[in-house]
Design a protein around this motif. Structure first.
Motif, PDB file in Angstrom:
ATOM      1  N   MET A 153       0.841  -1.193   0.000  1.00 61.24           N
ATOM      2  CA  MET A 153       0.000   0.000   0.000  1.00 61.24           C
ATOM      3  C   MET A 153       0.874   1.239   0.000  1.00 61.24           C
ATOM      4  N   THR A 154       0.444   2.247  -0.735  1.00 61.98           N
ATOM      5  CA  THR A 154       1.113   3.540  -0.753  1.00 61.98           C
ATOM      6  C   THR A 154       0.200   4.536  -0.058  1.00 61.98           C
ATOM      7  N   VAL A 155       0.757   5.342   0.852  1.00 67.45           N
ATOM      8  CA  VAL A 155      -0.077   6.191   1.696  1.00 67.45           C
ATOM      9  C   VAL A 155       0.640   7.502   1.986  1.00 67.45           C
ATOM     10  N   ASP A 156      -0.137   8.540   2.225  1.00 60.43           N
ATOM     11  CA  ASP A 156       0.420   9.780   2.757  1.00 60.43           C
ATOM     12  C   ASP A 156       0.670   9.538   4.243  1.00 60.43           C
ATOM     13  N   SER A 157       1.899   9.758   4.705  1.00 58.31           N
ATOM     14  CA  SER A 157       2.256   9.427   6.082  1.00 58.31           C
ATOM     15  C   SER A 157       1.419  10.188   7.106  1.00 58.31           C
ATOM     16  N   ALA A 158       0.828  11.319   6.713  1.00 59.97           N
ATOM     17  CA  ALA A 158       0.008  12.093   7.645  1.00 59.97           C
ATOM     18  C   ALA A 158      -1.226  11.329   8.085  1.00 59.97           C
ATOM     19  N   TYR A 159      -1.584  10.259   7.353  1.00 52.42           N
ATOM     20  CA  TYR A 159      -2.794   9.508   7.675  1.00 52.42           C
ATOM     21  C   TYR A 159      -2.506   8.180   8.365  1.00 52.42           C
ATOM     22  N   VAL A 160      -1.276   7.933   8.778  1.00 50.88           N
ATOM     23  CA  VAL A 160      -0.921   6.688   9.460  1.00 50.88           C
ATOM     24  C   VAL A 160      -0.984   6.914  10.968  1.00 50.88           C
ATOM     25  N   LEU A 161      -1.788   6.090  11.663  1.00 55.84           N
ATOM     26  CA  LEU A 161      -1.882   6.164  13.114  1.00 55.84           C
ATOM     27  C   LEU A 161      -0.967   5.141  13.778  1.00 55.84           C
ATOM     28  N   ALA A 162      -0.933   3.911  13.257  1.00 51.35           N
ATOM     29  CA  ALA A 162      -0.112   2.852  13.855  1.00 51.35           C
ATOM     30  C   ALA A 162       0.124   1.763  12.823  1.00 51.35           C
ATOM     31  N   LEU A 163       1.173   0.957  13.043  1.00 57.28           N
ATOM     32  CA  LEU A 163       1.455  -0.163  12.156  1.00 57.28           C
ATOM     33  C   LEU A 163       2.306  -1.185  12.891  1.00 57.28           C
ATOM     34  N   VAL A 187      -2.016  -2.068   9.392  1.00 57.56           N
ATOM     35  CA  VAL A 187      -1.812  -0.626   9.471  1.00 57.56           C
ATOM     36  C   VAL A 187      -3.138   0.010   9.860  1.00 57.56           C
ATOM     37  N   ALA A 188      -3.093   0.968  10.775  1.00 62.63           N
ATOM     38  CA  ALA A 188      -4.281   1.742  11.129  1.00 62.63           C
ATOM     39  C   ALA A 188      -4.176   3.108  10.465  1.00 62.63           C
ATOM     40  N   LEU A 189      -5.134   3.395   9.589  1.00 64.93           N
ATOM     41  CA  LEU A 189      -5.167   4.671   8.881  1.00 64.93           C
ATOM     42  C   LEU A 189      -6.196   5.602   9.507  1.00 64.93           C
ATOM     43  N   MET A 190      -6.021   6.903   9.254  1.00 65.18           N
ATOM     44  CA  MET A 190      -6.967   7.910   9.735  1.00 65.18           C
ATOM     45  C   MET A 190      -7.517   8.692   8.553  1.00 65.18           C
ATOM     46  N   THR A 191      -8.786   9.078   8.643  1.00 66.92           N
ATOM     47  CA  THR A 191      -9.382   9.946   7.639  1.00 66.92           C
ATOM     48  C   THR A 191     -10.200  11.028   8.333  1.00 66.92           C
ATOM     49  N   SER A 192     -10.339  12.153   7.666  1.00 69.77           N
ATOM     50  CA  SER A 192     -11.224  13.209   8.150  1.00 69.77           C
ATOM     51  C   SER A 192     -12.611  12.940   7.574  1.00 69.77           C
ATOM     52  N   GLY A 193     -13.456  12.308   8.349  1.00 68.91           N
ATOM     53  CA  GLY A 193     -14.768  11.884   7.869  1.00 68.91           C
ATOM     54  C   GLY A 193     -14.722  10.462   7.333  1.00 68.91           C
ATOM     55  N   GLN A 194     -15.888   9.931   6.984  1.00 68.20           N
ATOM     56  CA  GLN A 194     -15.979   8.580   6.453  1.00 68.20           C
ATOM     57  C   GLN A 194     -15.486   8.573   5.006  1.00 68.20           C
ATOM     58  N   PRO A 195     -14.544   7.671   4.660  1.00 69.73           N
ATOM     59  CA  PRO A 195     -13.904   7.716   3.338  1.00 69.73           C
ATOM     60  C   PRO A 195     -14.700   6.991   2.270  1.00 69.73           C
ATOM     61  N   LEU A 196     -14.175   7.065   1.072  1.00 72.11           N
ATOM     62  CA  LEU A 196     -14.720   6.361  -0.090  1.00 72.11           C
ATOM     63  C   LEU A 196     -13.622   5.472  -0.665  1.00 72.11           C
ATOM     64  N   MET A 197     -13.880   4.152  -0.764  1.00 77.95           N
ATOM     65  CA  MET A 197     -12.937   3.228  -1.370  1.00 77.95           C
ATOM     66  C   MET A 197     -13.342   3.019  -2.831  1.00 77.95           C
TER      67      MET A 197
END
Length: 252
Positions: A101-111, A144-154
């Motif tokens: 997975m590729t992610v913006d690090s600002a949205y990673v809470l834990a791994l 990995v635990a990700l964070m979003t501002s609001g409920q996301p769309l996959m």
């Protein structure tokens, strides 16, 4: 003592990672595998838990200084339960497998500490140095635990159905996807939003996989100076477009 607050007591679970409520993560530690969490994300814990700053190699520190991308982590070890949260953002647990997975690090809470992370570059369609952005690639097997501002769309991406998304709203995507940045703008500089529509940089996803988008964007100031650590304030995504030059004039 009586109160409706007693409806929010601890939720029992056998899972290592369990979403206690949409904005709070419960992680069980057994004394074997450590968990890496965002610095300062602990809100409560039970048991014998140690919290230590995670070591960064010299190359990791150089990469973070050059790209603005990377993780500021603490290592959680011991036996017990730790509760993690960040700014009441929504939390989602993802199983990482061979796809990555590729992610913006600002949205990673834990791994999981067994996972491997590496900073990668996403280039723009113009092929001009400095017109892309950096992201974090996570590989291996773990959670990995990700964070979003609001409920996301996959959003599902297939060879027959590619996806375009505002770069400021993209959280993560399957590492196997082909990704390209594009600035859909008719103005003389891409730092200015597209005409009077408020739209700017986009990420285009092609191949087979998924892209995760949140219902929130980071709107950059329109006339910010570049450099001196301000890249995260006005570029693409949480970390900003790296090394952009306002003197570049791009047209379509």
């Amino acid at each position: 003592m009586q109160s409706p607050l007693f409806a929010y007591t601890e939720q029992q679970s056998q899972d290592r990672y369990a979403v206690q409520n949409p904005q709070l993560l419960r992680v069980a530690l057994t004394g074997q595998d450590d968990v890496l969490a965002r610095k300062g994300a602990m809100v409560a814990y039970q048991g014998l838990i140690d919290f230590d700053g995670e070591y960064q190699s010299q190359s990791q520190r150089r990469s973070r200084a050059r790209t603005g991308e990377g993780l500021e982590l603490m290592r959680c070890s011991g036996q017990g339960t730790v509760y993690l949260a960040n700014l009441a953002q929504y939390i989602h647990v993802v199983d990482i497998d061979h796809e990555g997975m590729t992610v913006d690090s600002a949205y990673v809470l834990a791994l999981d500490s067994t996972l491997h992370t590496e900073v990668i570059a996403v280039d723009s369609q113009y092929g001009i140095s400095g017109s892309g952005k950096y992201q974090l690639n996570i590989s291996g097997r773990g959670k990995v635990a990700l964070m979003t501002s609001g409920q996301p769309l996959m959003m599902q991406v297939t060879p027959e159905k590619y996806v375009n998304a505002d770069a400021d709203a993209v959280v993560a995507w399957s590492s196997g996807l082909r990704v390209q940045m594009q600035a859909q703008t008719h103005s003389s500089g891409v730092l200015r939003r597209r005409g009077n529509t408020g739209e700017g940089w986009e990420l285009s996803f092609l191949g087979q996989g998924y892209a995760l988008v949140q219902p929130s964007e980071v709107m950059p100031p329109q006339h910010a100076a570049i450099g001196q650590g301000l890249g995260a304030q006005f570029g693409v995504g949480q970390q900003g477009a790296h090394g952009q030059n306002q003197n570049n004039v791009w047209t379509r």
